[in-house]
Design a protein around this motif. Structure first.
Motif, PDB file in Angstrom:
ATOM      1  N   GLU A  47       0.824  -1.204   0.000  1.00 45.86           N
ATOM      2  CA  GLU A  47       0.000   0.000   0.000  1.00 45.86           C
ATOM      3  C   GLU A  47       0.865   1.262   0.000  1.00 45.86           C
ATOM      4  N   ALA A  48       1.951   1.251   0.783  1.00 45.15           N
ATOM      5  CA  ALA A  48       2.860   2.398   0.797  1.00 45.15           C
ATOM      6  C   ALA A  48       3.538   2.571  -0.555  1.00 45.15           C
ATOM      7  N   ALA A  49       3.904   1.471  -1.204  1.00 46.01           N
ATOM      8  CA  ALA A  49       4.533   1.557  -2.533  1.00 46.01           C
ATOM      9  C   ALA A  49       3.570   2.163  -3.548  1.00 46.01           C
ATOM     10  N   GLY A  50       2.310   1.773  -3.495  1.00 45.06           N
ATOM     11  CA  GLY A  50       1.337   2.315  -4.439  1.00 45.06           C
ATOM     12  C   GLY A  50       1.132   3.803  -4.239  1.00 45.06           C
ATOM     13  N   ARG A  51       1.056   4.228  -2.958  1.00 43.95           N
ATOM     14  CA  ARG A  51       0.884   5.658  -2.703  1.00 43.95           C
ATOM     15  C   ARG A  51       2.115   6.439  -3.163  1.00 43.95           C
ATOM     16  N   ALA A  52       3.331   5.864  -2.963  1.00 52.17           N
ATOM     17  CA  ALA A  52       4.554   6.558  -3.396  1.00 52.17           C
ATOM     18  C   ALA A  52       4.554   6.745  -4.906  1.00 52.17           C
ATOM     19  N   ARG A  57       3.882  10.557  -9.640  1.00 52.80           N
ATOM     20  CA  ARG A  57       3.177  11.014 -10.843  1.00 52.80           C
ATOM     21  C   ARG A  57       2.598  12.415 -10.643  1.00 52.80           C
ATOM     22  N   LEU A  58       1.971  12.636  -9.475  1.00 54.33           N
ATOM     23  CA  LEU A  58       1.371  13.943  -9.244  1.00 54.33           C
ATOM     24  C   LEU A  58       2.411  15.049  -9.203  1.00 54.33           C
ATOM     25  N   GLY A 106       6.208  -1.068 -11.630  1.00 57.83           N
ATOM     26  CA  GLY A 106       5.054  -1.463 -12.421  1.00 57.83           C
ATOM     27  C   GLY A 106       4.000  -0.382 -12.494  1.00 57.83           C
ATOM     28  N   LEU A 107       3.793   0.348 -11.387  1.00 56.81           N
ATOM     29  CA  LEU A 107       2.792   1.407 -11.375  1.00 56.81           C
ATOM     30  C   LEU A 107       3.230   2.628 -12.175  1.00 56.81           C
ATOM     31  N   LEU A 108       4.552   2.885 -12.201  1.00 58.38           N
ATOM     32  CA  LEU A 108       5.038   4.053 -12.946  1.00 58.38           C
ATOM     33  C   LEU A 108       5.091   3.796 -14.440  1.00 58.38           C
TER      34      LEU A 108
END
Length: 470
Positions: A47-52, A57-58, A106-108
């Protein structure tokens, strides 16, 4: 341990099952708590990785004037964010691989090809406040995590396109051991089902046959006729039941054979004794004739009492349920009508299973002795635990202490005169004890300190009188 051994088998089984279930539940909780802790930590790390990744991005897409607002909005009691010129994670102590880093890349997507540093370590001192997080939020988080516990600290440093670094810090604790209502309900249902199955087994397969066996043994000890028990339950209980049936058959046959032998012997002696008496009457010397007749009369009395003793052992009379105070009142009234000084003090509502004729004979023998040697008899009845205690006291000379037990042996007389008026053949107390023990009771004699003798007779009580006929 002695108290535990005295508890019934059914109660011991319930305690054993509940104890085993509690121990098994505790062991299960401790076995799986580490796996649960690892799963929760992994979820918090992801969860912390996803928020980071979202914050990266923002910041890269928003104008610099909004960066501070984005960081404030992203901060929470669990995770803090800040942007600086230097990474908080130094090169020499960071990890470049692992599920957290792979999650961020992966999210980036295409922008994920950048330097990401990760530092993951365990903190033994608990969960101190995170810099930049308000005290109120930190205290709330501490309460949510149930106080001070060992924690995992994770620091991330992610390179931004502007040349700066996004530093992410988070700490999450080992989740506390929890006992939810669902767990308690599951434990209760499991325990109830196991106890129900065990009690059904105990009632139908174990304690039921054992209770019937105990009741049959008690009735056999009182001289009642007991039908052969049908083997039931586990193999061990069936073997025990069969052994009891065999023992009962052997005891019944043994007592019957000895009783018939004793009765036949006493009966056969009557004819020669009668012939001897006839011949004694023909003796011319008066002194010799009187002595012979007295001796033959004494032998005849011994034969008669021997036959009575044999009949007392035969136990042919059926058992009946009687109220003891009324039973003793009738007996003492009959004795008083014959001129004997008998006094009764009895508590009512004490019920027992008796062979009434046999017990009247036993009590009559004891009261007769008290009146003969003490002039009067004081009879009392009172409860004593699960038994009724009948006491017969007199003011006579008592019995020498060394003969207190010996007087119950057949043909033993403490009175040495050989007179049939002052003493019988020595079978009265033997017959009385045989009858009383046949009722499951006992009799004891004791010399009174103020003089005289006390006969204490105990008989087992029945809680439910039921029908008066056996």
């Amino acid at each position: 341990m002695r108290r535990l051994a005295a508890i019934s088998l059914r109660t011991q089984l319930v305690i054993l099952i509940l104890g085993a279930l509690v121990v098994a539940q505790i062991v299960s909780l401790f076995l799986f708590v580490d796996e649960r802790s690892l799963a929760v930590r992994a979820a918090l790390g992801m969860e912390a990785a996803g928020r980071a990744a979202n914050v990266v991005r923002l910041i890269e897409e928003a104008p610099p004037s909004l960066h501070a607002s984005i960081l404030r909005a992203a901060d929470s009691p669990l995770v803090r964010f800040d942007v600086g010129p230097m990474p908080n994670v130094q090169v020499h102590d960071h990890n470049t691989s692992g599920p957290v880093v792979e999650r961020i890349r992966g999210l980036l997507g295409a922008a994920g090809d950048r330097e990401i540093r990760l530092d993951l370590r365990e903190i033994e001192a608990g969960f101190p406040a995170i810099a930049g997080v308000p005290d109120g939020m930190a205290r709330m988080h501490s309460r949510m995590m149930h106080g001070r516990m060992s924690a995992i600290e994770m620091n991330l440093s992610i390179a931004l396109g502007s040349g700066e670094w996004l530093n992410v810090g988070t700490r999450f604790q080992r989740p506390p051991l929890q006992w939810t209502w669902l767990t308690a309900l599951s434990f209760g249902l499991t325990a109830a089902l196991i106890l129900a199955a065990a009690l059904w087994f105990m009632l139908s397969r174990l304690t039921g046959p054992l209770s019937r066996l105990a009741g049959a043994a008690d009735r056999l000890g009182r001289g009642e006729h007991v039908a052969e028990l049908a083997p039931a339950g586990p193999s061990e209980v069936q073997e025990l039941t069969e052994a009891f049936n065999q023992m009962q058959a052997r005891l019944t046959r043994f007592v019957s054979d000895r009783t018939r032998l004793l009765g036949a012997l006493g009966h056969d002696l009557r004819s020669p004794l009668t012939a001897m008496r006839v011949r004694a009457e023909m003796v011319e010397d008066q002194e010799t004739r009187e002595r012979l007749i007295a001796t033959i009369g004494e032998m005849q009395q011994m034969v008669d009492e021997t036959l009575a003793f044999a009949r007392g052992m035969a136990n042919a009379e059926a058992y009946e349920t009687h109220e003891l105070s009324a039973f003793l009142r009738d007996l003492c009234s009959d004795l008083a009508e014959t001129g004997q000084d008998v006094e009764l003090s009895a508590e009512p509502d004490l019920w027992a299973r008796l062979r009434p004729t046999a017990l009247r004979r036993a009590l009559r023998n004891i009261i007769d002795n008290a009146v003969r040697y003490g002039g009067s008899a004081r009879v009392s009845l009172a409860p004593s635990g699960d038994n009724a205690e009948i006491t017969v006291a007199d003011d006579g000379p008592g019995i020498p202490q060394e003969d207190v037990e010996r007087v119950f042996d057949p043909f033993v007389r403490i009175e040495t005169s050989r007179s049939r008026e002052t003493g019988g053949a020595g079978l009265g107390l033997a017959i009385a004890r045989t009858i009383i023990q046949g009722h499951g009771g006992n009799i004891e004699l004791a010399n009174r300190p103020e003089g005289g003798l006390t006969a204490a007779i105990s008989l087992p009580l029945v809680s439910d009188p039921g029908p008066t006929e056996a």
